[in-house]
Design an enzyme around this catalytic site. Structure first.
Site, PDB file in Angstrom:
ATOM      1  CB  SER A 248     -78.495  43.935  37.170  1.00  7.36           C
ATOM      2  OG  SER A 248     -78.036  42.613  37.000  1.00  7.36           O
TER       3      SER A 248
ATOM      4  CE  LYS B 117     -76.374  43.280  33.462  1.00  7.20           C
ATOM      5  NZ  LYS B 117     -76.465  42.661  34.785  1.00  7.20           N
TER       6      LYS B 117
ATOM      7  CB  SER C 220     -80.667  42.072  33.092  1.00  9.83           C
ATOM      8  OG  SER C 220     -79.852  42.538  34.140  1.00  9.83           O
TER       9      SER C 220
ATOM     10  CE  LYS D  34     -80.389  45.947  33.799  1.00  9.55           C
ATOM     11  NZ  LYS D  34     -81.193  44.965  34.584  1.00  9.55           N
TER      12      LYS D  34
END
Length: 401
Positions: free
Chosen positions: A68, A71, A128, A235
């Site tokens: 993730s 992202k 997320s 993140k």
């Protein structure tokens, strides 16, 4: 005509300048060796954003599954669209069957929804949301598909100097060829912080409860936000293939640190390692002025110029971080291809200052001409040629300069 291409290294003047700067600041030169941070991460990269000093680099340019953490690239492209007016925060976007089909971390969107861009951004950053990424991707994709958006992200990443990144989707779902290096992730984090300060505070939000439909998925997964150590983004990521990772940033006083860790074994290890690297980054380094923009630290020889040399200075005052327990010597040199052909313009890049502090990666910074040097006239040219002729049989003609 003689066209010199010799690479020249002038070490002593630079070392002298560095020693002078250190002594002027009253910093100890005789100390214990520096110790690098010993991380269990598969790959790691730590950078002091304030000075641009790389504090740790481990397998930094190896492409790895980013989970993730990729992202962040979707977010960067979305922020660019907001800046350019191609998106607005309050416009609503439809949810496709493809977006709704994603599992994992989601906002639990369905095809009956129309969701504001602002909610989608918070859904990506805090929750997320895999589905939220696809909604943004399909809205901005050149061909309306997530795959087309992934190709666009790859091209945009290459334009930004992220040479070890390739995207197969918008959210980091495991897919063949979906890769990023930790160095690229650090570059991306740096750009997000620097290019979009108006949106960066979103990364510090600890909770986002979208429409009350996912009470178990409302808290930011960043384990550092509540520790009071200056952490304010960015993140986390996790898949079985990638392990546990985090792109993080923290600010204490005037200093900001950006770090990337990946390939860790658990959420607990990720939290402990991330906190430890932040503390290490702020406590174990001291800022030193290496060179001033108005003080030459070396000279480059000039070929056929009105004067034989020109001073070399950094583009701006140069401060770097060095270990508190630093080596007794700072190894440095100036490297350039010379002599430099006249004319030379003030501010023209001519050389590199290469610094090798113990325990840290090599540091390279450009050096520029301290003043302009016009081409020499007829007399200068004749004297130079004459000097070459006279010394051709007994020595290096460059010495005639």
């Amino acid at each position: 005509m003689h066209t010199p291409s010799k690479t020249e290294t002038k070490e002593a003047p630079v070392l002298s300048s560095l020693r002078s700067s250190v002594l002027t600041l009253g910093l100890a030169l005789c100390a214990l060796p520096a110790y690098a941070f010993d991380t269990t991460a598969r790959a790691a990269y730590v950078m002091d954003q304030t000075t641009g000093t790389v504090l740790l680099s481990k397998e930094a340019d190896q492409p790895l599954p980013p989970a993730s953490m990729s992202k962040l690239m979707t977010l960067y492209v979305a922020f660019e669209a907001l800046r350019d007016g191609r998106l607005t925060l309050n416009e609503t976007l439809p949810v496709s069957e493809h977006a709704m089909s994603y599992g994992g971390s989601t906002m639990f969107l369905n095809t009956q929804d129309r969701v504001t861009v602002e909610d989608l951004l918070r859904g990506i950053i805090v929750l997320s949301g895999n589905d939220a990424c696809v909604v943004i991707a399909e809205a901005l994709s050149p061909d309306g598909t997530e795959a087309g958006f992934a190709r666009y992200m790859t091209q945009r990443a290459q334009q930004m100097g992220m040479d070890n990144s390739n995207f197969a989707n918008s959210n980091g779902w495991p897919a063949a060829g979906h890769m990023m290096s930790v160095h690229d992730l650090a570059v991306l984090a740096d750009r997000l912080i620097s290019d979009f300060p108006e949106y960066y505070p979103l990364f510090a939000e600890e909770e986002f409860e979208f429409d009350g439909r996912a009470p178990s998925n409302k808290r930011n997964r960043n384990p550092l936000l509540r520790l009071g150590i200056g952490a304010d983004g960015l993140k986390t990521g996790h898949t079985q293939e990638a392990g546990y990772g985090l792109v993080g940033s923290a600010k204490q006083g005037d200093r900001r640190v950006i770090f990337v860790l990946t390939g860790l074994d658990s959420t607990r290890v990720r939290a402990e390692e991330a906190e430890a690297v932040v503390n290490w980054s702020f406590r174990n380094f001291v800022e030193r002025t290496v060179a001033n923009a108005d003080t030459p630290i070396a000279e480059a020889k000039i070929w056929m110029g009105a004067q034989k040399t020109v001073g070399l200075v950094p583009e701006e005052d140069l401060s770097l971080l060095f270990p508190v327990l630093g080596d007794k010597n700072i190894e440095a040199e100036v490297v350039y291809d010379g002599p430099v052909n006249a004319p030379v313009e003030k501010g023209q890049k001519l050389a590199e200052l290469v610094i090798n502090p113990e325990g840290l990666p090599e540091i390279r910074r450009p050096l520029v001409a301290a003043e302009s040097v016009p081409a020499g006239g007829f007399v200068v040219r004749m004297m130079t040629v004459g000097g070459i002729v006279l010394t051709d049989m007994i020595g290096n003609p460059l010495d005639a300069l």
